[in-house]
Design a protein around this motif. Sequence first.
Motif, PDB file in Angstrom:
ATOM      1  N   ASP A 123      -6.893   9.111   6.742  1.00 51.73           N
ATOM      2  CA  ASP A 123      -5.681   9.371   6.034  1.00 51.73           C
ATOM      3  C   ASP A 123      -5.097   8.040   5.344  1.00 51.73           C
ATOM      4  OD1 ASP A 123      -4.549   7.689   8.345  1.00 51.73           O
ATOM      5  OD2 ASP A 123      -3.176   9.438   8.912  1.00 51.73           O
ATOM      6  N   HIS A 124      -5.743   6.794   5.708  1.00 48.26           N
ATOM      7  CA  HIS A 124      -5.270   5.636   4.952  1.00 48.26           C
ATOM      8  C   HIS A 124      -5.765   5.606   3.379  1.00 48.26           C
ATOM      9  CE1 HIS A 124      -9.197   4.649   6.632  1.00 48.26           C
ATOM     10  NE2 HIS A 124      -9.330   3.725   5.842  1.00 48.26           N
ATOM     11  N   LEU A 125      -6.498   6.470   3.155  1.00 45.19           N
ATOM     12  CA  LEU A 125      -6.964   6.669   1.885  1.00 45.19           C
ATOM     13  C   LEU A 125      -6.176   7.505   1.052  1.00 45.19           C
ATOM     14  CD1 LEU A 125     -10.871   6.728   2.419  1.00 45.19           C
ATOM     15  CD2 LEU A 125      -9.257   4.647   1.847  1.00 45.19           C
ATOM     16  N   ASP A 126      -4.927   7.678   1.165  1.00 45.61           N
ATOM     17  CA  ASP A 126      -3.884   8.510   0.561  1.00 45.61           C
ATOM     18  C   ASP A 126      -3.459   7.989  -0.796  1.00 45.61           C
ATOM     19  OD1 ASP A 126      -2.547   6.342   2.011  1.00 45.61           O
ATOM     20  OD2 ASP A 126      -0.649   7.449   2.056  1.00 45.61           O
ATOM     21  N   ALA A 127      -3.656   6.429  -1.093  1.00 41.41           N
ATOM     22  CA  ALA A 127      -3.423   5.809  -2.173  1.00 41.41           C
ATOM     23  C   ALA A 127      -4.431   5.366  -3.106  1.00 41.41           C
ATOM     24  CB  ALA A 127      -2.263   4.577  -1.843  1.00 41.41           C
ATOM     25  N   ARG A 128      -4.129   5.707  -4.415  1.00 39.76           N
ATOM     26  CA  ARG A 128      -5.210   5.356  -5.242  1.00 39.76           C
ATOM     27  C   ARG A 128      -5.673   3.951  -5.098  1.00 39.76           C
ATOM     28  NH1 ARG A 128      -3.848   6.994 -11.275  1.00 39.76           N
ATOM     29  NH2 ARG A 128      -3.551   9.083 -10.304  1.00 39.76           N
ATOM     30  N   THR A 183      -9.250  -5.180   2.266  1.00 38.94           N
ATOM     31  CA  THR A 183      -9.050  -3.704   2.164  1.00 38.94           C
ATOM     32  C   THR A 183      -8.751  -2.825   3.311  1.00 38.94           C
ATOM     33  OG1 THR A 183     -10.653  -3.919   0.259  1.00 38.94           O
ATOM     34  CG2 THR A 183     -10.615  -1.697   1.539  1.00 38.94           C
ATOM     35  N   LEU A 184      -9.602  -3.286   4.663  1.00 39.88           N
ATOM     36  CA  LEU A 184      -9.544  -2.942   6.092  1.00 39.88           C
ATOM     37  C   LEU A 184      -8.205  -3.278   6.419  1.00 39.88           C
ATOM     38  CD1 LEU A 184     -12.935  -3.430   7.611  1.00 39.88           C
ATOM     39  CD2 LEU A 184     -12.071  -1.582   6.613  1.00 39.88           C
ATOM     40  N   ARG A 201      -2.623  -0.903   8.202  1.00 42.89           N
ATOM     41  CA  ARG A 201      -1.351  -0.741   8.046  1.00 42.89           C
ATOM     42  C   ARG A 201      -1.009   0.619   7.652  1.00 42.89           C
ATOM     43  NH1 ARG A 201      -1.762  -6.084   5.691  1.00 42.89           N
ATOM     44  NH2 ARG A 201      -1.602  -5.171   3.537  1.00 42.89           N
ATOM     45  N   ALA A 202      -1.664   1.277   6.825  1.00 43.81           N
ATOM     46  CA  ALA A 202      -1.002   2.400   6.196  1.00 43.81           C
ATOM     47  C   ALA A 202      -1.382   3.763   6.961  1.00 43.81           C
ATOM     48  CB  ALA A 202      -1.814   2.793   4.902  1.00 43.81           C
ATOM     49  N   GLY A 204      -9.314   7.721  12.154  1.00 43.86           N
ATOM     50  CA  GLY A 204      -9.836   7.608  10.854  1.00 43.86           C
ATOM     51  C   GLY A 204     -10.330   6.326  10.322  1.00 43.86           C
ATOM     52  N   TRP A 205      -9.248   5.489  10.441  1.00 47.29           N
ATOM     53  CA  TRP A 205      -9.546   4.106  10.007  1.00 47.29           C
ATOM     54  C   TRP A 205     -10.592   3.300  11.046  1.00 47.29           C
ATOM     55  CZ3 TRP A 205      -9.157  -0.517  12.780  1.00 47.29           C
ATOM     56  CH2 TRP A 205      -9.051  -1.817  12.065  1.00 47.29           C
TER      57      TRP A 205
END
Length: 360
Positions: free
Chosen positions: A153-158, A223-224, A229-230, A236-237
């Motif tokens: 879910d940390h890939l929620d931002a473009r 990136t990680l 943080r997000a 998932g992270w």
Amino acid sequence: MALTREVSGSEGVPATARGPLRILVCWLPWLPVAAATLAFALGLSVPREWRYVPLVVSVAAFGLPHGAVDWAALPRAAVGGADLYRPWRRGRHARLDRRWLAVVGLVYLVFGGAYAVGWFLAPAAAAVAFLALTWFHWGQGELHPLREVLGADHLDARWRRGLTVAVRGALPMGVPLLAFPGRYRTVLDSFVAPFGGTVPAWPFGADGRLALGGALAALTVGTLAAGYRAAGDRRGWALDAGETALLWAYFLAVPPVFAVGLYFCCWHAPRHVARVLVLDGRARDALSRGHLAGPLARFAREAAVPTLIALVGCGALWRLAPAPETTLEGAAAVYLVAIAVLTLPHVVVVTWLDRFAGYW
């Protein structure tokens, strides 16, 4: 025809379908990559000819066929194949809109044809373009499995998705240059030699590799860290971070030709196949019942004829190349150039799928 999807929303994967898909997304990639990393780190060495075995296998096992269903995947997504939560629309899933079929054919004809011409006119530039294109494509191919199957879910931002694409694509394309500069250059030379080109020497020097290694390490850590943080659910992270570490070790330990061939067959291609299966209403229903063999057989049938056509194209490219080498390395080089020609239109199709899914 308005070339927009008739439905909106992400390519969500039903929870009941994730079990079978994890075989393609997790176990099929993780096990051979981890085993090869360990074996080569402990000193395994394979004969020169054996390094090409994964590329040979890729002709039939996932590699070349994984993009051969673009003709069906884009039309299915365009008419609602990814709209997973409206069962009353499923009658439309079986219909492949002829207009969208024509669009896919036109994409392959225009983009593939133009890039093929580029290999004859400027082979060195075409080879560099292939590296950049593959960097992007193998990165973008990680978004769907990470988000929809592994729950990242940390890939929620473009912008975090963009950084992840850059990192994941850099691992197979950039990291081998750090550990195997000589072999990396040999492969590039073999790309351009049949078409009369040469590769510049400066990227393979110590200074260039040091700068590249520092940049890739900083990009990976940054990136990680941003993802950590997000992340709402850190599992998932953790899977994302674990895969990234595994791939760093893999491409540092395993010789480039063998490493890229195995990655192509066992990592990138199966993950794209998992995405394509979800777009097919019949396959998705079978996956939701816990079945994988049937959907894979359906995929194989749909990929068979386009794969054969692609192989005919490989043969034509060999015949037209000004100076093809009649060796295993030479044949592999022409095969990879054919893969390059097919990759550009395939990237256009996958980027269109990403657009439909709302990734960008």
